[in-house]
Design an enzyme around this catalytic site. Structure first.
Site, PDB file in Angstrom:
ATOM      1  N   ASP A  95       0.837  -1.236   0.006  1.00 61.38           N
ATOM      2  CA  ASP A  95      -0.042  -0.123  -0.110  1.00 61.38           C
ATOM      3  C   ASP A  95       0.996   1.396   0.062  1.00 61.38           C
ATOM      4  OD1 ASP A  95      -2.157   1.841   0.339  1.00 61.38           O
ATOM      5  OD2 ASP A  95      -1.905   1.657   2.661  1.00 61.38           O
ATOM      6  N   GLU A 136      -1.701  -1.981  -4.747  1.00 56.24           N
ATOM      7  CA  GLU A 136      -2.691  -1.104  -4.975  1.00 56.24           C
ATOM      8  C   GLU A 136      -2.394  -0.168  -5.771  1.00 56.24           C
ATOM      9  OE1 GLU A 136      -5.494   1.863  -1.968  1.00 56.24           O
ATOM     10  OE2 GLU A 136      -4.841   0.118  -1.101  1.00 56.24           O
ATOM     11  N   HIS A 194      -2.384   0.974   7.458  1.00 58.10           N
ATOM     12  CA  HIS A 194      -1.602   0.899   6.313  1.00 58.10           C
ATOM     13  C   HIS A 194      -1.060  -0.687   5.981  1.00 58.10           C
ATOM     14  CE1 HIS A 194      -1.332   5.265   5.566  1.00 58.10           C
ATOM     15  NE2 HIS A 194      -1.073   5.440   6.871  1.00 58.10           N
TER      16      HIS A 194
END
Length: 165
Positions: free
Chosen positions: A8, A69, A141
């Site tokens: 991420d 992502e 996160h």
């Protein structure tokens, strides 16, 4: 056994998580964390920190595949641009280490993990804890990176084809 790193990316905080696919469709959480950079540092220094820390994680865990992502366009163009820098560094280190990589939209990841493409951070944290049977995931996160790795396993059907065993 297949190990997947989920990422991420972010300039201030980059979440990472490693999973291993085991027998009987179990997903084992091997590790995760957040790479933080100080906003007072220059862009180059911050990107170097992200690069070096991700390199250490990859060499420590030796994943077989990666999931990242995808970028979303923020209302603030500067935020989107700096997010793009962090993503580029993540993708670069994956390429340099010859890791096959897939990218996933945030809504697709959320839907694959929670059944709701607009799930909030709390729902994601709750579900990833249930899936990997761990209560050690506290930072969103890390949870987002873990969700990305799990989404990749589901999308590639590793868990359902017995490949993890």
């Amino acid at each position: 056994m297949i190990k997947i790193i989920g990422l991420d990316p972010g300039m201030s905080k980059t979440g990472w998580a490693i999973i291993r696919l085991e027998e009987k469709n179990n997903i084992k959480f091997l590790g995760g964390g957040t790479i933080s950079t100080d906003g007072k540092l220059g862009v180059g220094e911050r990107l170097h920190i992200i690069f070096e820390q991700l390199k250490k994680v990859i060499f420590l865990y030796s994943p077989n595949e990666a999931a990242v992502e995808k970028i979303f366009i923020n209302k603030n163009p500067k935020s989107s641009l700096t997010l793009g820098y962090a993503r580029a560094i993540a993708i670069l280190i994956l390429r340099m280490t010859d890791l096959p990589m897939n990218e996933y939209d945030a809504n697709y990841i959320k839907k694959s993990i929670t059944g709701n493409g607009h799930a909030d951070k709390g729902q994601i944290i709750f579900m990833v804890k249930q899936i990997v049977k761990s209560s050690n995931i506290k930072c969103h996160h890390t949870a987002d990176a873990l969700a990305t790795a799990i989404c990749h396993a589901y999308t590639k059907n590793f868990c359902f084809m017995g490949i993890g065993s």
